[in-house]
Design a protein around this motif. Sequence first.
Motif, short mmCIF file in Angstrom:
data_model
loop_
_atom_site.label_atom_id
_atom_site.label_comp_id
_atom_site.label_asym_id
_atom_site.label_seq_id
_atom_site.Cartn_x
_atom_site.Cartn_y
_atom_site.Cartn_z
N MET A 94 0.85 -1.22 0.25
CA MET A 94 -0.06 -0.02 -0.06
C MET A 94 0.87 1.35 -0.07
SD MET A 94 -3.16 0.49 2.64
CE MET A 94 -4.17 1.95 2.70
N GLU A 95 0.54 1.98 -1.09
CA GLU A 95 1.47 3.45 -1.00
C GLU A 95 1.06 4.25 0.22
OE1 GLU A 95 1.43 5.91 -4.45
OE2 GLU A 95 1.37 3.96 -5.75
N PRO A 96 2.06 5.20 0.72
CA PRO A 96 1.78 5.82 1.76
C PRO A 96 1.08 7.14 1.11
CG PRO A 96 4.30 6.42 1.01
CD PRO A 96 3.31 5.27 0.16
N LEU A 97 0.26 7.72 1.93
CA LEU A 97 -0.81 8.93 1.66
C LEU A 97 0.09 10.13 1.51
CD1 LEU A 97 -3.52 8.76 1.26
CD2 LEU A 97 -4.07 9.36 3.20
N VAL A 98 -0.15 10.81 0.43
CA VAL A 98 0.75 11.84 -0.14
C VAL A 98 -0.04 13.08 0.46
CG1 VAL A 98 1.78 13.33 -1.79
CG2 VAL A 98 2.04 10.72 -1.72
N SER A 99 0.12 14.12 1.16
CA SER A 99 -0.49 15.36 1.58
C SER A 99 -0.74 16.23 0.21
CB SER A 99 0.09 16.28 2.36
OG SER A 99 1.04 16.91 1.93
N PHE A 100 -1.77 16.89 0.11
CA PHE A 100 -2.00 17.61 -0.85
C PHE A 100 -1.15 18.76 -1.33
CE2 PHE A 100 -4.87 21.66 -2.62
CZ PHE A 100 -5.13 20.95 -3.62
N SER A 101 -0.47 19.51 -0.07
CA SER A 101 0.70 20.41 -0.45
C SER A 101 1.60 19.62 -0.87
CB SER A 101 0.82 21.03 0.85
OG SER A 101 1.22 20.38 2.06
N ASP A 102 2.19 18.46 -0.70
CA ASP A 102 3.28 17.81 -1.37
C ASP A 102 2.83 17.36 -2.76
OD1 ASP A 102 4.89 17.65 1.12
OD2 ASP A 102 4.12 15.95 1.78
N ALA A 103 1.63 17.12 -2.84
CA ALA A 103 1.42 16.77 -4.39
C ALA A 103 1.49 17.94 -5.07
CB ALA A 103 -0.20 16.14 -4.50
N LEU A 104 1.14 19.20 -4.62
CA LEU A 104 1.39 20.28 -5.31
C LEU A 104 2.55 20.64 -5.81
CD1 LEU A 104 -1.51 22.45 -4.21
CD2 LEU A 104 -1.53 21.35 -6.37
N ARG A 105 3.60 20.54 -4.67
CA ARG A 105 4.99 21.02 -4.87
C ARG A 105 5.55 20.08 -5.89
NH1 ARG A 105 4.22 22.16 -0.06
NH2 ARG A 105 5.19 21.61 2.01
N HIS A 106 5.13 18.69 -6.38
CA HIS A 106 5.79 17.90 -7.24
C HIS A 106 5.11 17.85 -8.60
CE1 HIS A 106 8.63 16.80 -4.13
NE2 HIS A 106 7.66 16.49 -3.44
N ALA A 107 3.81 18.75 -8.46
CA ALA A 107 3.29 18.64 -9.85
C ALA A 107 3.81 19.32 -10.97
CB ALA A 107 1.71 19.24 -9.80
N PRO A 108 3.64 19.02 -12.21
CA PRO A 108 4.18 19.85 -13.27
C PRO A 108 3.67 21.23 -13.28
CG PRO A 108 3.36 17.67 -14.11
CD PRO A 108 3.06 17.68 -12.66
N LEU A 109 4.51 22.25 -13.82
CA LEU A 109 4.43 23.47 -13.65
C LEU A 109 3.08 23.92 -14.38
CD1 LEU A 109 4.99 26.18 -12.59
CD2 LEU A 109 6.45 26.39 -14.55
N GLY A 110 2.63 23.41 -15.98
CA GLY A 110 1.60 23.53 -16.61
C GLY A 110 0.43 22.89 -15.93
N ARG A 111 0.42 21.99 -15.15
CA ARG A 111 -0.72 21.58 -14.07
C ARG A 111 -1.17 22.40 -13.04
NH1 ARG A 111 -5.41 19.84 -13.80
NH2 ARG A 111 -5.91 18.51 -11.93
N LEU A 112 0.10 22.87 -12.23
CA LEU A 112 -0.15 23.91 -11.44
C LEU A 112 -0.86 25.42 -11.75
CD1 LEU A 112 2.98 23.80 -9.37
CD2 LEU A 112 0.84 22.93 -8.60
N ILE A 113 -0.48 25.58 -13.12
CA ILE A 113 -1.07 26.87 -13.64
C ILE A 113 -2.58 26.63 -14.04
CG2 ILE A 113 -1.02 28.47 -15.88
CD1 ILE A 113 2.25 27.83 -15.82
N SER A 114 -2.99 25.33 -14.32
CA SER A 114 -4.18 25.27 -14.81
C SER A 114 -4.99 24.99 -13.32
CB SER A 114 -4.20 23.79 -15.45
OG SER A 114 -5.80 23.54 -15.50
N ILE A 115 -4.36 24.62 -12.33
CA ILE A 115 -5.38 24.50 -11.05
C ILE A 115 -5.40 25.88 -10.53
CG2 ILE A 115 -5.13 23.53 -8.76
CD1 ILE A 115 -3.65 21.21 -9.88
N ALA A 116 -4.34 26.51 -10.58
CA ALA A 116 -4.19 27.96 -9.97
C ALA A 116 -5.40 28.78 -10.85
CB ALA A 116 -2.87 28.54 -9.91
N GLY A 117 -5.42 28.78 -12.14
CA GLY A 117 -6.62 29.56 -12.67
C GLY A 117 -8.06 29.37 -12.51
N HIS A 118 -8.08 27.76 -12.24
CA HIS A 118 -9.45 27.32 -11.64
C HIS A 118 -9.71 27.92 -10.51
CE1 HIS A 118 -12.87 24.93 -12.08
NE2 HIS A 118 -12.57 24.20 -10.75
#
Length: 173
Positions: free
Chosen positions: A1-25
């Motif tokens: 079973m994979e360890p649970l990753v926090s939302f902020s950790d997931a954002l820190r490692h997300a591709p920049l384009g994805r972060l821009i899309s999420i931030a805009g939304h």
Amino acid sequence: MEPLVSFSDALRHAPLGRLISIAGHVVEQHWGRYLAEHHGLTSAGMRVLMVLARAGDSTHREMAERCFVRPATLTGIVDTLERDGFVVRQRDPNDRRSVQLSLTDKGREHAQALIQMIHSDRPLTSVDADPAKRAVIREFLAELITTMSDGDLGRLNPDKESADMTTRGSRPC
């Protein structure tokens, strides 16, 4: 079973384009709630008020062009703005087919309050409170908007990386 990753950790490692899309939304949702709760407006209604505040009275057709919507779409937006006392419609006495849109005192007051808030340029986060970081963010966003506005869809094709993306070590999302 994979360890649970926090939302902020997931954002820190997300591709920049994805972060821009999420931030805009997220920003659009936040802005929409603010407009509704504090001004009784939608984003589309705010655009109409801002155009009228900037350009002055406009015909229905001119307003549709300036807001990048069809005249039929604008009708519902203006119906709501008129019902809520932000704008008035007036027929042109020389051409009864032409409808002129004007701000009411209430519409002008809300438009001015929004303009002042937008131009206050107060930081949105602790990161952009730092003038050096703010300058980098501003430069990045301005270049992103300019680049994405040119219609070059090749930048979104992962098999066709641009020199900018390669030199920065980034890949599109």
